[in-house]
Enzyme design. Structure first.
Site, mmCIF file in Angstrom:
data_model
loop_
_atom_site.group_PDB
_atom_site.id
_atom_site.type_symbol
_atom_site.label_atom_id
_atom_site.label_comp_id
_atom_site.label_asym_id
_atom_site.label_seq_id
_atom_site.Cartn_x
_atom_site.Cartn_y
_atom_site.Cartn_z
ATOM 1 C CD GLN A 243 -1.919 -6.377 6.058
ATOM 2 O OE1 GLN A 243 -0.936 -5.422 6.063
ATOM 3 N NE2 GLN A 243 -3.094 -6.122 5.620
ATOM 4 C CG HIS B 230 0.774 -9.417 2.475
ATOM 5 N ND1 HIS B 230 1.633 -8.853 3.162
ATOM 6 C CD2 HIS B 230 1.172 -8.794 1.580
ATOM 7 C CE1 HIS B 230 2.815 -7.719 2.444
ATOM 8 N NE2 HIS B 230 2.441 -7.753 0.850
ATOM 9 C CG PHE C 256 -3.823 -5.501 -1.019
ATOM 10 C CD1 PHE C 256 -2.247 -5.366 -0.969
ATOM 11 C CD2 PHE C 256 -4.134 -5.874 0.287
ATOM 12 C CE1 PHE C 256 -1.311 -6.000 -0.157
ATOM 13 C CE2 PHE C 256 -3.348 -6.714 0.308
ATOM 14 C CZ PHE C 256 -1.789 -7.043 1.073
ATOM 15 C CD GLU D 111 0.997 -9.144 -2.396
ATOM 16 O OE1 GLU D 111 1.678 -10.394 -2.180
ATOM 17 O OE2 GLU D 111 1.152 -7.665 -2.208
ATOM 18 C CE LYS E 242 7.107 -8.553 -4.722
ATOM 19 N NZ LYS E 242 7.572 -6.949 -3.348
ATOM 20 C CG HIS E 243 4.046 -12.375 -4.344
ATOM 21 N ND1 HIS E 243 5.148 -12.396 -4.489
ATOM 22 C CD2 HIS E 243 3.211 -10.976 -3.808
ATOM 23 C CE1 HIS E 243 5.967 -11.367 -3.799
ATOM 24 N NE2 HIS E 243 4.379 -10.044 -3.553
HETATM 25 P P1 5GP Z 1 4.328 -7.047 -1.289
HETATM 26 O O1 5GP Z 1 4.862 -7.345 0.501
HETATM 27 O O2 5GP Z 1 3.494 -8.051 -1.925
HETATM 28 O O3 5GP Z 1 5.843 -6.321 -1.729
HETATM 29 O O4 5GP Z 1 4.051 -5.146 -1.379
HETATM 30 C C1 5GP Z 1 2.774 -5.104 -0.790
HETATM 31 C C2 5GP Z 1 2.019 -3.857 -1.755
HETATM 32 O O5 5GP Z 1 0.697 -3.638 -1.794
HETATM 33 C C3 5GP Z 1 3.052 -2.133 -1.461
HETATM 34 O O6 5GP Z 1 2.986 -1.616 -2.608
HETATM 35 C C4 5GP Z 1 0.974 -1.597 -0.187
HETATM 36 O O7 5GP Z 1 1.434 -0.573 -0.357
HETATM 37 C C5 5GP Z 1 0.281 -2.557 -0.857
HETATM 38 N N1 5GP Z 1 -0.626 -3.105 -0.090
HETATM 39 C C6 5GP Z 1 -1.972 -2.377 -0.364
HETATM 40 N N2 5GP Z 1 -2.603 -2.633 0.911
HETATM 41 C C7 5GP Z 1 -1.821 -3.048 1.814
HETATM 42 C C8 5GP Z 1 -1.837 -3.600 2.897
HETATM 43 O O8 5GP Z 1 -3.029 -3.869 3.986
HETATM 44 N N3 5GP Z 1 -1.149 -4.385 3.225
HETATM 45 C C9 5GP Z 1 0.038 -4.189 2.698
HETATM 46 N N4 5GP Z 1 1.409 -4.458 3.920
HETATM 47 N N5 5GP Z 1 0.494 -3.501 1.658
HETATM 48 C C10 5GP Z 1 -0.480 -3.097 1.096
#
Ligand code: 5GP
Length: 254
Positions: free
Chosen positions: A34, A61, A139, A143, A146-147
């Site tokens: 990102q 990300h 974070f 990740e 989930k992944h």
């Molecule tokens: P994903 O896109 O992997 O499904 O979810 C991202 C999750 O990580 C969201 O719940 C978001 O609030 C959290 N998150 C924490 N830090 C970041 C960040 O820097 N960027 C993004 N896109 N999501 C973040």
């Protein structure tokens, strides 16, 4: 006893990772980075992690296992795109990617202890959840759960693979700058120019995703590089993605 507990803590992620690999088939990874300027430059804003303001560079990300059989006009990673798949002998309608493959497999900081400082610099959280200013490991843990648990990699392997991929390209911001695409308050860049610059430098065509700034203008938000199942080899992205970009997009300063 203490030694036995440490051994279990070290082995658990490896064993759990192997189980997830058997449970889930996927076709390729999205390695998603990102642009912090575009995460912050929206109505929702952003917060810096406890380590302070990140460098003006794309941040990781995630590394996301993905299926290649999705309907082609996939409208971004969170679109309700779905596919018919045979899972465990049954036809099932499901998302374009596997997720949450093993909720019991929590990220253990000890398993990635040698990677933590590099992760902090390259995978910073910008979320304002819980007041912001928290540690980025929340974070990473999200990740992973989930992944990562669907990746077939163990905890250390998953985060090391992401860092290796990030190191390999030498920084997407530098690649874009070499092509004259630099963060700017008012410049708008051809989307095809951004895609072409990354494809030339890395040898593989990426997908791009945009979001909107506080005035509703589209800007480059995330770059999706596609990676073979080995977690190392960059490939042309097999699925086109509309990614909500216009033909010309902004790249705001960070
Ligand atoms: P994903 O896109 O992997 O499904 O979810 C991202 C999750 O990580 C969201 O719940 C978001 O609030 C959290 N998150 C924490 N830090 C970041 C960040 O820097 N960027 C993004 N896109 N999501 C973040």
């Amino acid at each position: 006893m203490k030694l036995a507990m440490i051994a279990v803590a070290l082995l658990l992620p490896l064993v759990a990772g192997a189980a997830a690999a058997d449970a889930d088939e996927f076709d390729f990874f999205y390695f998603v980075q990102q642009w912090p300027g575009s995460f912050c430059d929206t109505q929702r804003g952003c917060c810096f992690p406890d380590t302070g303001k990140p460098e003006p560079e794309f941040g990781i990300h995630g590394l996301w296992p993905n299926y290649a059989k999705c309907r082609p006009a996939n409208d971004g990673p969170d679109a309700a795109a779905s596919i018919d798949m045979v899972v465990g002998g049954h036809h099932r309608r499901q998302k374009c990617w596997p997720e949450y493959c093993d909720d019991s497999n929590q990220l253990l900081p000890f398993a990635i202890r040698d990677l933590i400082s590099e992760l902090a610099g390259n995978w910073p959280t910008l979320s304002c959840k819980n007041g912001g200013g928290g540690p980025s490991i929340e974070f990473w843990a999200y990740e992973w759960k989930k992944h990562g648990t669907c990746s077939g990699l163990g905890q250390h392997g998953y985060f090391a693979a992401a860092l290796d991929l990030k190191r390999r390209d030498g920084g997407l911001a530098g690649i874009l700058a070499a092509a004259g695409i630099v963060p700017s308050e008012d410049e708008r860049y051809l989307l095809s120019g951004i895609r072409g610059a990354i494809a030339n430098a890395t040898g593989a065509i990426p997908n791009l995703e945009c979001n909107r700034d506080a005035f509703g203008e589209t800007q480059l938000y995330q770059v999706y590089q596609c990676v073979a199942r080995d977690g190392k080899t960059l490939i042309d992205c097999p699925l086109p993605m509309s990614g909500r970009c216009s033909d010309r997009v902004k790249m705001p300063p960070f």
